[in-house]
Enzyme design. Structure first.
Site, short mmCIF file in Angstrom:
data_model
loop_
_atom_site.label_atom_id
_atom_site.label_comp_id
_atom_site.label_asym_id
_atom_site.label_seq_id
_atom_site.Cartn_x
_atom_site.Cartn_y
_atom_site.Cartn_z
N ASN A 32 0.78 -1.23 0.00
CA ASN A 32 0.00 0.00 0.00
C ASN A 32 0.81 1.28 0.00
O ASN A 32 0.32 2.33 0.38
CB ASN A 32 -0.97 0.02 1.19
CG ASN A 32 -2.03 -1.03 1.03
OD1 ASN A 32 -2.28 -1.50 -0.07
ND2 ASN A 32 -2.64 -1.44 2.12
N CYS A 33 2.06 1.20 -0.40
CA CYS A 33 2.88 2.40 -0.53
C CYS A 33 2.82 2.88 -1.97
O CYS A 33 2.98 2.09 -2.89
CB CYS A 33 4.33 2.13 -0.17
SG CYS A 33 4.61 1.98 1.58
#
Lengths: 94, 116, 108
Positions: C106-107
């Site tokens: 989720n970066c």
């Protein structure tokens, strides 16, 4: 257009999916149903939804060539979906 | 406003449950309380000794063991489903709560999300 | 060892196989980002390696990276300023890249 309701059920499954009947089983006449993705295909099967308050996501209807002119279904956009979600006391995504 | 994420499908057959787990972790990252309920075939997530390197996948058993570290509130499992698939309390990993995962229980959460 | 003979990596420089990692590889990857690894870095790298062995995932985001470090090593190291100083840019990504873990999902 948006009447009062308790729970918003967001349903993205076709009527033959087990979760579809689970959703109908758990929803009452105080609730609203929002059809998204393949859920909008339920509108082609007559009377499967009973007398519930039904909305459907416009973009999913258009994508699948589903016509709602003859029905009581409220066709809404994403903005409408957000408004419905905020209005609901509870939201269940099936 | 607590969110209940319901996993009712077996692991490894699709990405549905993994995406739901990811969502639970994301909620926890922003301090939004989230719990997971395993019900139906979803209870197979909780089997001990999964070794899915044989099918080139990561272990959901090991992934799930990160849940307390990331701040997931509760890991719940429906007792009737456990019985149906032959899982007893002793078969379950630590930190899992057995409950009756019926419609009333699910209805107590303000947000409910079924995986996949 | 140099950048040219590292094990296979993806387009963002993450190792394809977390278990192909070695300390020497970590040093090469760190140097690409102008990071000279100190004992403080190694402490976090060891933590991430151990975390991956136990959970088979990378902490999915910066927030969860910080949270996991805090759980394991305490408030003093489990805070974003400390981790940002050690692993500039997006700390979870930079640290996982050096530690040989997969890209945090989720970066951005």
């Amino acid at each position: 257009m948006m009447s009062d309701f308790h729970t918003l059920h967001i349903l993205n499954k076709t009527p033959d999916h087990p979760r579809f009947s689970e959703c109908l089983g758990m929803s009452s006449s105080d609730d609203a149903l929002l059809l998204t993705e393949n859920g909008v295909l339920a509108l082609t099967t007559s009377r499967v939804l009973g007398d519930r308050t039904v909305y459907a996501l416009k973009s999913d209807l258009t994508a699948r060539a589903i016509d709602t002119h003859q029905s009581n279904v409220g066709a809404i956009d994403y903005q409408g979906m957000v408004e419905l979600s905020l209005k609901a006391k509870r939201v269940i995504c099936w | 406003m607590e969110t209940l994420i319901v996993i009712d499908q077996a692991p490894y057959g699709s990405f549905a449950g993994r995406e739901a787990l990811d969502m639970a972790f994301s909620l926890a990252a922003f301090d939004q309380p989230a719990s997971l309920l395993f019900t139906g075939a979803g209870v197979h997530w909780l089997r001990k000794g999964q070794a899915p390197d044989s099918i080139h996948q990561k272990s959901v058993e090991k992934n799930l063991s990160a849940a307390p570290i990331f701040g997931i509130e509760q890991l719940l499992v429906d007792s009737a489903s456990c019985e149906r698939f032959g899982l007893t309390v002793d078969d379950l990993p630590d930190g899992i709560t057995l409950i009756d995962g019926n419609a009333d229980m699910i209805g107590r959460y303000q947000n409910v999300l079924f995986a996949g | 060892m140099t950048t040219s003979n590292l094990p296979a990596r993806n387009n963002e420089g993450f190792l394809e196989d977390a278990f192909a990692w070695s300390r020497e590889i970590a040093e090469v990857i760190a140097r690409e980002g102008d990071i000279e690894l100190s004992e403080k870095h190694w402490e976090i790298i060891r933590f991430l390696r151990e975390f991956y062995k136990q959970h088979e995932i990378s902490p999915p985001s910066n927030r969860l990276f910080v949270k996991a470090v805090r759980e394991a090593l305490g408030e003093e190291k489990g805070n974003s300023i400390y981790l940002m100083q050690l692993f500039p840019g997006t700390p979870a990504k930079t640290a996982c890249r050096i530690a040989g873990l997969p890209r945090p999902t989720n970066c951005l």
